[in-house]
Design an enzyme around this catalytic site. Structure first.
Site, PDB file in Angstrom:
ATOM      1  N   ASP A 168      43.469  42.250  41.574  1.00 38.58           N
ATOM      2  CA  ASP A 168      44.405  41.236  41.093  1.00 38.58           C
ATOM      3  C   ASP A 168      45.208  40.637  42.244  1.00 38.58           C
ATOM      4  O   ASP A 168      45.555  41.329  43.209  1.00 38.58           O
ATOM      5  CB  ASP A 168      45.347  41.883  40.070  1.00 38.58           C
ATOM      6  CG  ASP A 168      46.334  40.903  39.481  1.00 38.58           C
ATOM      7  OD1 ASP A 168      45.896  39.959  38.806  1.00 38.58           O
ATOM      8  OD2 ASP A 168      47.548  41.075  39.707  1.00 38.58           O
ATOM      9  N   GLU A 226      40.369  38.214  42.666  1.00 39.96           N
ATOM     10  CA  GLU A 226      41.046  37.084  42.036  1.00 39.96           C
ATOM     11  C   GLU A 226      41.780  36.359  43.164  1.00 39.96           C
ATOM     12  O   GLU A 226      42.878  36.750  43.560  1.00 39.96           O
ATOM     13  CB  GLU A 226      42.033  37.545  40.966  1.00 39.96           C
ATOM     14  CG  GLU A 226      42.625  36.372  40.195  1.00 39.96           C
ATOM     15  CD  GLU A 226      44.061  36.562  39.756  1.00 39.96           C
ATOM     16  OE1 GLU A 226      44.543  35.741  38.964  1.00 39.96           O
ATOM     17  OE2 GLU A 226      44.718  37.513  40.225  1.00 39.96           O
TER      18      GLU A 226
END
Length: 742
Positions: free
Chosen positions: A422, A475
């Site tokens: 993330d 990401e």
């Protein structure tokens, strides 16, 4: 040493010096092992001391029998018991508390436990199995069962283990500091799995902190915040076939279609009023989710972070326990059984994982030992303004190693098939989301976070070595070059990067009224300009259906029929576009409302034909995608894609070929207006019949069923640089996929 006369209490040698006494009483002693437990008296015997505030009396018991060796008398210091013993012999303490009796070995009779190599590798930031080393480890020491606790707190003045077992009294179990690693350790005999605990830390400024274990393998159910001693895991793994074939399933030229979900809100048990009564546990989720994912044909599921997090509204993206599955859904062993069940069913499991930042809850990592230990001390480096969180100081070797060990923990101990990392963009840049003057340049004067870059490269190198075949997915939303290139070639070493540019452009296009799409034509084609610069996943994730952005179906323009037709066309376009696929739960059956983590999905919508139609389409798209190499085996090379029509903005029509490695093509034609177009000519590479293998406007999907009767035959008319062509009837707001025969 067989009678009470062998124990001499009250002698001056038994009572330690004044400084030691004050340290024990005030819980400030830095080296309790220097005072407590057995110590040589220099004459062949021992002096034994135990500090047990609140105890009424203490007896010495032989370790290997019930023989009472004698009383351990109280001293002039309240709570301190001690005696001189003539002979050295293993012993236990039988402690009489008000209303209870406890028999156990003396924690201070055990020597140092952590190996020097463990401590060296930890300090170096390269311990590959830290979750089996630090934290609370159930084990036997010298044949005695118990729990070894160890925690890194190098700047603490004193650290104690506290819990119900010692009425949360920090004077009872102060720990030993292992120099120079800064790790504190203590073995507490006879303690068992299931006990709750924390660390009571006295900072250098003499502030008492009560902290959960950073290395906890299990936790209490939030909002409770204690760590829990976890049983050693022994899952009944039955996924040997999957694990042996995993690298083959996850190679770059294999189909990868991911169903992203939030465990707590996919499905729940409801009460009589229709409100959520409780979350499903992992066992129940396996029974319900796995058949559903199989039915839809996804190759993998991706779980939003299931690492323990104090605030459910963070969706798991602000975790505090990087080694513990959330107690909301069951035990670590139950989670392992869930992963096993997915693998047996042929489904891979990817976890979202957050090495970028952590929340500042008082019981967590923030200011852990009274100093900025896990985070940067300077808030211009260590505070994240977007999320009100703290940023890991990955330049510190111990923190680097802590996060490296977390990744390996999930991949190795739980057989996880990949990590979606993330907020990588926020890790790469020191000025991410900061204005001028609000960030600190790196040591070279630049904006790149060199420590985080080194960490990501090292992480991907170690994962490739230790757990070959797993997926590492970034990401990453910027133009950082080489995210999915190998570290040997200067890249970050990820397997894939989320294609956020494609997601933004394509969603912006599809939300336009078709009358205006001609002015945005290049938004759908622009992604092909850079489609092979990285290995990409095309993500329609949870972030696109929250916070006022509308659900996927509700983004679509037009009346009800057009909304569903637009969505069917958009999903078909996505599955026919180069790049692996990711779709968030609920999008596959057109949930109207935005996702709410406190409610389950609106499954009742599946009673309506239009919703059933889109769900069926997603299943058929996945089956086509998996069955036809043309749609997946050259995702990351330009030879797998060929434009036929990319410039017909007036009609909002696109056409292209997807080529397999063996030279077989599929023809994809998209019409993004609500106007049926008869006899639309498109050049194709092979003469003969071309069969429709997908029509997103089919009545199967609740469409108008306009099309070509299942097939068309080429004509000897040159078009689009091809020697032959077909005249297609293009349904409104649709995508056709055709295959040549022969």
């Amino acid at each position: 040493m067989n009678s009470r006369k062998d124990l001499e209490g009250g002698a001056n040698a038994v009572v330690p010096g004044r400084q030691d006494i004050e340290g024990l009483i005030n819980a400030t002693h830095r080296d309790p092992f220097a005072v407590l437990g057995p110590h040589s008296d220099g004459q062949g015997g021992q002096i034994i001391r135990a500090f047990l505030p609140g105890a009424l009396s203490v007896k010495l018991i032989a370790r290997d029998s019930e023989e009472v060796l004698g009383e351990l008398p109280s001293t002039s210091v309240p709570g301190l018991f001690g005696a001189r013993v003539e002979h050295v012999q293993p012993y236990r303490l039988r402690i009489n508390w008000a209303g209870a009796e406890q028999t156990s070995e003396d924690p201070y009779s055990f020597g140092p436990l952590l190996g020097e190599m463990d401590l060296y590798l930890f300090a170096e930031g390269n311990h590959r199995d830290l979750s089996s080393c630090l934290g609370a480890q159930v084990m036997n020491v010298d044949g005695v069962p118990g729990v070894r606790f160890s925690v890194w707190a190098p700047n603490a003045r004193r650290v104690s283990v506290v819990g119900d077992f010692n009425i949360w009294d920090g004077r009872r179990h102060p720990m030993r500091l292992r120099h120079p690693s800064g790790v504190w350790e203590l073995f507490i005999p006879r303690l068992e799995a299931g006990e709750t605990y924390k660390y009571e830390i006295l900072s250098a400024e003499e502030v008492v902190l009560l902290k959960a274990d950073p290395m906890a393998l299990a936790t209490q159910l939030p909002p409770l915040t204690s760590s829990v001693v976890a049983s050693p895991m022994s899952p009944d793994w039955q996924d040997a076939t999957w694990m042996q074939e995993r690298a083959h399933h996850q190679r770059p030229d294999a189909p990868l279609s991911i169903y992203e979900l939030h465990v707590g809100s996919w499905q729940c048990e409801l009460d009589d009023t229709g409100e959520v009564a409780r979350h499903y546990k992992w066992t129940e989720l396996a029974q319900k989710l796995i058949p559903y994912v199989q039915q839809l044909g996804f190759t993998h599921i991706e779980l939003m972070p299931i690492m323990e997090h104090p605030f459910g509204g963070s969706w798991g993206y602000q975790p505090l326990s990087q080694f513990a599955p959330s107690a909301r859904y069951g035990t670590p062993e139950e989670f392992a059984a869930f992963v096993n069940a997915c693998h047996v069913a042929g489904i891979g499991v990817i976890l979202d994982w957050v090495p970028a930042h952590f929340p500042d809850d008082a019981h967590g990592l923030a200011h852990f030992d009274g100093t900025a230990l896990y985070e940067y001390a300077n808030p211009l480096e260590g505070y994240h303004p977007d999320w009100n969180t703290l940023i890991y100081n990955l330049g510190r070797t111990e923190v680097h190693g802590f996060m490296l060990a977390s990744a390996l923990h999930w991949l190795k101990h739980f057989h996880i098939d990949g990590l979606r990392v993330d907020a990588v963009a926020s890790m790469l840049y020191r000025d991410y989301s900061r204005k001028a003057g609000e960030w600190v340049p790196n040591r070279l004067g630049g904006r790149e976070n060199l420590e985080a870059i080194d960490f990501l490269r090292h992480l991907n190198e170690v994962v490739a070595l230790e757990v070959p075949g797993v997926l590492m997915i970034a990401e990453e939303s910027t133009a950082w070059p080489g995210v999915s290139q190998t570290t040997e070639h200067g890249g970050l070493g990820f397997s894939y990067k989320w294609n956020m540019g494609w997601m933004h452009d394509s969603l912006h296009y599809i939300q336009q009224d078709p009358v205006y799409r001609a002015h945005h034509h290049n938004e759908l084609s622009f992604g092909l300009v850079y489609a092979w610069s990285e290995r990409f996943i095309l993500p329609i994730s949870h972030d696109e259906v929250v916070h006022g952005k509308h659900s996927l179906i509700d983004k679509m323009p037009g009346d009800r029929w057009q909304k569903f037709a637009n969505l069917r066309a958009y999903l078909s376009f996505m599955w026919a576009h180069p790049g692996k696929k990711l779709l968030f739960m609920g999008c596959e059956f057109c949930q109207w409302r935005e996702w709410n983590h406190d409610q389950q999905l609106d499954w009742y919508l599946l009673q309506y034909p239009e919703h059933q139609g889109v769900q069926k389409l997603v299943g058929d798209l996945n089956r086509l995608y998996r069955d036809y190499p043309e749609l997946h085996d050259q995702d990351d090379v330009p030879t797998g894609f060929q434009w036929l029509i990319g410039d017909d903005a007036t009609n909002s029509v696109y056409a292209w070929l997807r080529w397999s490695k063996e030279g077989r093509p599929l023809l994809v034609v998209a019409n993004f207006t609500p106007v049926p177009r008869a006899a639309y000519r498109i050049g194709v590479p092979f003469a003969g019949a071309w069969h429709e293998i997908l029509n997103s406007d089919s009545e199967l999907y609740c469409g108008s069923n306009y099309g070509n009767g299942g097939a068309v035959v080429t004509e000897d008319v040159q078009s689009h640089g091809q020697g032959v062509s077909v005249a297609l009837n293009l349904p409104p707001l649709s995508v056709l996929i055709l295959q040549p025969t022969g």
